[in-house]
Design a protein around this motif. Structure first.
Motif, short mmCIF file in Angstrom:
data_model
loop_
_atom_site.label_atom_id
_atom_site.label_comp_id
_atom_site.label_asym_id
_atom_site.label_seq_id
_atom_site.Cartn_x
_atom_site.Cartn_y
_atom_site.Cartn_z
N SER A 180 0.81 -1.22 0.00
CA SER A 180 0.00 0.00 0.00
C SER A 180 0.84 1.27 0.00
O SER A 180 0.32 2.36 -0.24
CB SER A 180 -0.94 0.00 1.22
N GLU A 181 2.16 1.15 0.23
CA GLU A 181 3.05 2.31 0.24
C GLU A 181 3.75 2.51 -1.10
O GLU A 181 4.64 3.35 -1.22
CB GLU A 181 4.11 2.15 1.33
N LEU A 182 3.33 1.75 -2.11
CA LEU A 182 3.91 1.86 -3.45
C LEU A 182 2.81 2.16 -4.45
O LEU A 182 1.66 1.72 -4.29
CB LEU A 182 4.60 0.56 -3.85
N SER A 183 3.16 2.89 -5.50
CA SER A 183 2.21 3.10 -6.59
C SER A 183 2.96 2.94 -7.90
O SER A 183 4.18 3.15 -7.97
CB SER A 183 1.55 4.47 -6.49
N ALA A 184 2.21 2.57 -8.94
CA ALA A 184 2.81 2.35 -10.25
C ALA A 184 3.36 3.66 -10.79
O ALA A 184 2.80 4.73 -10.55
CB ALA A 184 1.78 1.77 -11.21
N ASN A 185 4.48 3.55 -11.50
CA ASN A 185 5.07 4.74 -12.15
C ASN A 185 4.23 5.17 -13.31
O ASN A 185 3.62 4.46 -13.99
CB ASN A 185 6.50 4.44 -12.62
#
Length: 185
Positions: A180-185
């Motif tokens: 949940s602390e990552l998002s797609a570039n």
């Protein structure tokens, strides 16, 4: 003679000021949006050593070798940094509060310690309020410290490489960032 000593002392100070351990950058570690503590004790080794029993995620949202934008703000320069995924693992991630074995102030809501980094952890996840002994070495004084589980989140955790947005040396094998602390570039 006094000028020579002053010059020598000045030169030594300049040299010593340039000598610092790049594995412990001068950054702050955010435990939540309103509280920060010093991370000069964080262990930013390039070790990719994993705790025993940690299982690779079968279908992680972010594949090994891919890149993602970090939304985490555990440390200065983390939020908004581009992370390269080094590993993805299925586990329970905990926020914990503990007093370092080396003394000092109590650390509250430290993100993240995973289930496999708790001494003598059984197969079942811990509930908030449980008291445990840490077997993680993210910070000096953490390994062997008595801790209280503040929260528990079954998730995929990632080991990542990134360069802080604040500049400085790249961080290798940072443990841990949750899905949940990552998002797609």
């Amino acid at each position: 003679m006094k000028k020579q000593w002053a010059l020598l002392a000045g030169t030594i100070m300049i040299i010593l000021s340039g000598c610092r351990n790049s594995n412990t950058p001068d950054q702050e570690h955010t435990t939540n949006s309103s509280q920060q503590h010093d991370t000069s004790d964080m262990n930013h080794s390039t070790s990719n050593e994993l705790p025993a029993g940690l299982k690779e995620a079968e279908h992680p949202a972010f594949k090994i070798g891919s890149q993602a934008t970090m939304q985490a703000d555990h440390m200065a320069g983390m939020k908004g940094a581009t992370a390269t995924i080094v590993g993805a693992y299925t586990t329970t991630a905990y926020t914990v509060s503990y007093t370092p074995t080396t003394g000092g102030e109590k650390v509250t809501n430290h993100k993240w310690v995973i289930h496999e980094e708790i001494k003598d952890a059984g197969s079942e996840p811990y509930e908030p309020g449980a008291e445990v002994i840490l077997a993680a070495d993210h910070m000096k004084g953490m390994d062997g410290a008595k801790a209280t589980i503040d929260s528990a989140e079954p998730t995929t955790v990632y080991m990542v490489d990134y360069t802080p947005t604040t500049g400085g040396e790249p961080v290798k094998n940072h443990k841990w960032v949750t899905e949940s602390e990552l998002s797609a570039n």
